[in-house]
Design an enzyme around this catalytic site. Structure first.
Site, PDB file in Angstrom:
ATOM      1  N   MET A 124       2.557   2.704   3.171  1.00 30.87           N
ATOM      2  CA  MET A 124       1.917   3.915   3.687  1.00 30.87           C
ATOM      3  C   MET A 124       2.566   4.395   4.986  1.00 30.87           C
ATOM      4  SD  MET A 124      -1.411   4.372   2.108  1.00 30.87           S
ATOM      5  CE  MET A 124      -1.937   3.642   0.577  1.00 30.87           C
ATOM      6  N   HIS A 154       9.969 -10.190   4.359  1.00 30.71           N
ATOM      7  CA  HIS A 154       8.535 -10.183   4.685  1.00 30.71           C
ATOM      8  C   HIS A 154       8.080 -11.571   5.131  1.00 30.71           C
ATOM      9  CE1 HIS A 154       8.331  -6.328   2.494  1.00 30.71           C
ATOM     10  NE2 HIS A 154       7.233  -6.116   3.204  1.00 30.71           N
ATOM     11  N   HIS A 155       6.887 -11.600   5.665  1.00 25.64           N
ATOM     12  CA  HIS A 155       6.234 -12.839   6.113  1.00 25.64           C
ATOM     13  C   HIS A 155       6.047 -13.838   4.963  1.00 25.64           C
ATOM     14  CE1 HIS A 155       2.577 -11.144   4.290  1.00 25.64           C
ATOM     15  NE2 HIS A 155       2.968 -10.007   4.829  1.00 25.64           N
ATOM     16  N   LYS A 158       3.386 -13.456   1.839  1.00 24.34           N
ATOM     17  CA  LYS A 158       3.449 -12.414   0.796  1.00 24.34           C
ATOM     18  C   LYS A 158       3.635 -13.055  -0.581  1.00 24.34           C
ATOM     19  CE  LYS A 158       5.515  -7.956  -0.302  1.00 24.34           C
ATOM     20  NZ  LYS A 158       4.203  -7.352  -0.605  1.00 24.34           N
TER      21      LYS A 158
HETATM   22  P1  NAD Z   1      -4.081 -10.459   2.819  1.00 26.37           P
HETATM   23  O1  NAD Z   1      -3.869 -11.576   1.847  1.00 26.37           O
HETATM   24  O2  NAD Z   1      -4.078 -10.753   4.286  1.00 26.37           O
HETATM   25  O3  NAD Z   1      -5.437  -9.692   2.482  1.00 26.37           O
HETATM   26  C1  NAD Z   1      -5.939  -9.467   1.196  1.00 26.37           C
HETATM   27  C2  NAD Z   1      -7.420  -9.695   1.281  1.00 26.37           C
HETATM   28  O4  NAD Z   1      -8.044  -9.290   0.063  1.00 26.37           O
HETATM   29  C3  NAD Z   1      -7.772 -11.195   1.500  1.00 26.37           C
HETATM   30  O5  NAD Z   1      -8.618 -11.307   2.625  1.00 26.37           O
HETATM   31  C4  NAD Z   1      -8.495 -11.560   0.199  1.00 26.37           C
HETATM   32  O6  NAD Z   1      -9.488 -12.533   0.394  1.00 26.37           O
HETATM   33  C5  NAD Z   1      -9.095 -10.203  -0.146  1.00 26.37           C
HETATM   34  N1  NAD Z   1      -9.665 -10.156  -1.502  1.00 26.37           N
HETATM   35  C6  NAD Z   1      -9.288 -10.840  -2.609  1.00 26.37           C
HETATM   36  N2  NAD Z   1     -10.136 -10.567  -3.631  1.00 26.37           N
HETATM   37  C7  NAD Z   1     -11.060  -9.696  -3.141  1.00 26.37           C
HETATM   38  C8  NAD Z   1     -12.215  -9.074  -3.705  1.00 26.37           C
HETATM   39  N3  NAD Z   1     -12.576  -9.282  -4.985  1.00 26.37           N
HETATM   40  N4  NAD Z   1     -12.928  -8.229  -2.924  1.00 26.37           N
HETATM   41  C9  NAD Z   1     -12.580  -8.004  -1.634  1.00 26.37           C
HETATM   42  N5  NAD Z   1     -11.514  -8.598  -1.037  1.00 26.37           N
HETATM   43  C10 NAD Z   1     -10.755  -9.423  -1.794  1.00 26.37           C
HETATM   44  O7  NAD Z   1      -2.953  -9.367   2.486  1.00 26.37           O
HETATM   45  P2  NAD Z   1      -2.538  -8.090   3.349  1.00 26.37           P
HETATM   46  O8  NAD Z   1      -1.285  -8.386   4.095  1.00 26.37           O
HETATM   47  O9  NAD Z   1      -3.716  -7.534   4.053  1.00 26.37           O
HETATM   48  O10 NAD Z   1      -2.124  -7.109   2.149  1.00 26.37           O
HETATM   49  C11 NAD Z   1      -3.046  -6.717   1.155  1.00 26.37           C
HETATM   50  C12 NAD Z   1      -2.318  -5.936   0.074  1.00 26.37           C
HETATM   51  O11 NAD Z   1      -1.777  -4.746   0.644  1.00 26.37           O
HETATM   52  C13 NAD Z   1      -1.125  -6.683  -0.539  1.00 26.37           C
HETATM   53  O12 NAD Z   1      -1.032  -6.325  -1.900  1.00 26.37           O
HETATM   54  C14 NAD Z   1       0.061  -6.146   0.252  1.00 26.37           C
HETATM   55  O13 NAD Z   1       1.276  -6.254  -0.458  1.00 26.37           O
HETATM   56  C15 NAD Z   1      -0.361  -4.725   0.441  1.00 26.37           C
HETATM   57  N6  NAD Z   1       0.223  -4.033   1.593  1.00 26.37           N
HETATM   58  C16 NAD Z   1       0.436  -2.715   1.424  1.00 26.37           C
HETATM   59  C17 NAD Z   1       0.880  -1.959   2.481  1.00 26.37           C
HETATM   60  C18 NAD Z   1       1.037  -0.480   2.280  1.00 26.37           C
HETATM   61  O14 NAD Z   1       1.455   0.215   3.229  1.00 26.37           O
HETATM   62  N7  NAD Z   1       0.697   0.054   1.105  1.00 26.37           N
HETATM   63  C19 NAD Z   1       1.151  -2.552   3.721  1.00 26.37           C
HETATM   64  C20 NAD Z   1       0.911  -3.923   3.871  1.00 26.37           C
HETATM   65  C21 NAD Z   1       0.424  -4.659   2.793  1.00 26.37           C
END
Ligand code: NAD
Length: 270
Positions: A124, A154-155, A158
């Protein structure tokens, strides 16, 4: 405008809570974590390092969705598909930042977009989306005179690779160069690979430490090389974009428009 955040206990979820706290129009009104998460029942603000926001974290969007104006989901593909189901049942516009969807998931998202406005973007960040445009311009100009490679880092937490952003860069390269990503992509190399074929679109993935996200598209020619690189220094860049997407999707909903949009639409870059 009332916003539900799904994935609120995650890295992106907590950053969203922090930036929503100072947003002039959008207001955190529901916060959803994974069922069984230790975050359930805690205050969303407190978890994000703020003072209490008065929004207690719940383990399902189902009870909250009706009272919302829109939903922002940064969680897992499985959780996002459940969010989508609930948003469809309640006609709620949705911003999806989650990555790693399967093709059947994407088909479901596409058909849901016949009924709802959805913004789906693997990255985004405003500058990354500008980079997408620059990749297209460079590929158009350089064509088959160069080798194209996508390198991302990435970290260590991921779970999908290559990143959704790298895949999007590959799709833009394939579309612009008239190639087929399924056939022409090469994911890493090892051993006796033989010389490189020009039509290859190469991907290299690095995972380590706490790297927030770095992407380079390399256009390597005979006597020179062009590299377009984006480095994220904080998750706030993704969140700022997600909040712009939220305003966009709410506006589409108000105008009774549906469809699957991305950040090129949100930023008017199309
Ligand atoms: P993260 O693992 O820190 O967070 C994901 C969260 O979702 C966790 O806390 C997990 O417990 C939670 N989760 C799992 N099942 C769930 C449910 N049923 N209901 C509610 N929550 C639930 O990961 P993150 O770094 O925050 O990234 C999340 C996603 O976003 C990943 O797919 C990542 O690749 C993506 N991402 C996208 C962008 C973007 O700009 N589009 C940027 C960063 C990360």
């Amino acid at each position: 405008m009332k916003v539900a955040v799904v994935g609120v206990a995650g890295r992106m979820g907590r950053a969203l809570v922090r930036l929503l706290d100072t947003h002039p129009i959008l207001e955190l009104s529901a916060a959803v974590a994974r069922p069984g998460s230790s975050a359930v029942g805690r205050d969303a603000g407190e978890l994000a390092g703020l003072t209490d926001t008065g929004v207690s974290i719940v383990d399902s969007l189902a009870d909250a969705v009706q009272a919302m104006d829109l939903v922002i989901d940064f969680s897992t593909p499985e959780a996002t598909m459940e969010t989508l189901r609930l948003c469809l049942a309640d006609s709620q516009p949705v911003v999806i930042g989650t990555t790693g969807f399967t093709q059947p998931d994407l088909d479901t998202l596409n058909s849901a977009a016949g009924q709802l406005p959805i913004v789906l973007a693997p990255n985004m960040s405003v500058a990354v989306n500008l980079t997408f445009k620059l990749v297209e311009i460079a590929a158009k100009a350089l064509g088959d005179e160069v080798d194209v490679e996508v390198i991302e880092a990435h970290h260590r937490h991921k779970v999908d690779a290559p990143s959704g952003t790298a895949v999007r860069m590959g799709e833009i390269l394939a579309d612009t160069l008239g190639r087929n990503l399924e056939q022409d992509a090469v994911y890493g190399r090892q051993g006796q690979t033989g010389p490189r074929e020009r039509k290859t679109i190469g991907f290299s993935t690095i995972r380590g430490g706490e790297i927030i996200g770095e992407h380079t598209v390399m256009f390597a020619g005979a006597g020179e090389r062009l590299e377009l690189t984006h480095r994220a220094q904080s998750r706030d860049s993704f969140v700022e974009g997600a909040l712009r997407a939220a305003m966009f999707v709410a506006d589409k909903h108000e105008q009774k428009q549906v469809g699957l949009f991305d950040m090129q639409d949100v930023l008017g870059l199309r």
